[in-house]
Design an enzyme around this catalytic site. Sequence first.
Site, PDB file in Angstrom:
ATOM      1  N   GLU A 138      10.309  62.226  17.789  1.00 52.33           N
ATOM      2  CA  GLU A 138      11.610  62.467  18.436  1.00 52.33           C
ATOM      3  C   GLU A 138      12.538  63.088  17.408  1.00 52.33           C
ATOM      4  O   GLU A 138      12.570  62.660  16.248  1.00 52.33           O
ATOM      5  CB  GLU A 138      12.187  61.154  18.949  1.00 52.33           C
ATOM      6  CG  GLU A 138      13.612  61.262  19.491  1.00 52.33           C
ATOM      7  CD  GLU A 138      14.157  59.914  19.942  1.00 52.33           C
ATOM      8  OE1 GLU A 138      13.358  59.064  20.374  1.00 52.33           O
ATOM      9  OE2 GLU A 138      15.380  59.713  19.850  1.00 52.33           O
ATOM     10  N   GLU A 143      23.973  63.358  18.209  1.00 50.25           N
ATOM     11  CA  GLU A 143      24.074  61.978  18.689  1.00 50.25           C
ATOM     12  C   GLU A 143      25.093  61.208  17.867  1.00 50.25           C
ATOM     13  O   GLU A 143      25.051  61.218  16.636  1.00 50.25           O
ATOM     14  CB  GLU A 143      22.720  61.267  18.615  1.00 50.25           C
ATOM     15  CG  GLU A 143      22.771  59.832  19.146  1.00 50.25           C
ATOM     16  CD  GLU A 143      21.426  59.142  19.087  1.00 50.25           C
ATOM     17  OE1 GLU A 143      21.091  58.413  20.035  1.00 50.25           O
ATOM     18  OE2 GLU A 143      20.714  59.327  18.080  1.00 50.25           O
TER      19      GLU A 143
END
Length: 411
Positions: A138, A143
């Site tokens: 990932e 974020e």
Amino acid sequence: MRLSSDLRLTSAALLVASSQALAASFSLLHDYSGANFFDGWDFKDGFDDTTNGDVNYLGQSQASSSGLAVIQNNQAILKVDNSTFVPFNQKRNSVFLTTHEFFQLGSVFVFDAAHIPAGCSVWPSFWTRGPNWPSGGEIDVLENVNLATNNQMTLHTNPGCTQASGVTQLGKTSGSDCSLGANSSQGCTVVESQSNSFGSGFNTAGGGVWATQFDDSGIFVWFWTRDAVPSTVSSATDSIDPSTFGTPSAAWPSSSCNISQFFTPQQLVLDITLCGDFAGTPSVYTQTCGSPGEQANTSSCYVENVINNGSAADSFYAEAYFAINYVKVFSSGAAPLDPVVSGSSTLGLTSITDSFATGTGTAASGATSGSTKAAGSGGSGAVPLLAPGGWGAAIAAVVGALGVAALLGPL
């Protein structure tokens, strides 16, 4: 993470060599922009079973009719519902999108946004995942949460992938073991040095651009605020050359992480959740949204933000939206992998039976199960998110070990 549809990549397709020789120039493969932005994306329909957020994700038809996924002024707008009164114990509507295709090693992803979701309880992400996620790696490109000012970029992998010491990057490393945390929930994070890389600072500056290089040489992420975007990026229509980008914000060279071993082809993801296991963690919420003298509890984020707020004029979520100019994918030559989807055209969340899940693919070599910040149930190697030691426990452990400031950057 569970997928409700039966999504499968054929073993033959996944066994195609995904690693590509390092190339200076990458050719345009996909351009998600303008009126056709949503072509090639699938919408999750259901609750947030990834990070326990206080949202309901809407399918494409309902998201469009509700104004949560629309095209305005040639930009794709993705937003949290900011006009509905939400009773206590109910959740607020939002969106979660994934590209239909998975992109192989030898790719560059460019994400140009004029506005990103901001505000207390808000947790936006632009990230990538493998087809047997959480196995297969990932990449978190964008974020952070709440009122944090600095973006953070993270890799989540099976054990064995680390960030080398002394790498050349602009950001600050806060963890070098990319498998760190329960189910790799912490990963190896680099905090962006530019304070206008997240939240209201990003939006006031007119947005910016991220570029992510994903190939055998490593994984590298660049960020430019709007007035600093290089012409080699802004004018890239047919091809792009990362060698012109300068020093990356975050760098994970292959010298300490065999990219072809720890990463399968990657799918792009855009989502907005609320509270949950990061934004709603009491220690994080206290520092980034709490009132003076307040010590948040597990309900503070939800009670103070998600419920009520029925008027769009004074809603806490007036700024909780993406305004996206484009997402472009460039490739050194490898074609994307197109999954076979049965049933509904809406992509839910499931595990995938393929050569990587059974341990026969390259990315499964030497790997253990349950490798990223959030994991679902079902399928070989998948670890339930809600099992003990999931996201919430990992965040609490990280905050305790590093402090909130190390995770969120300067405020």
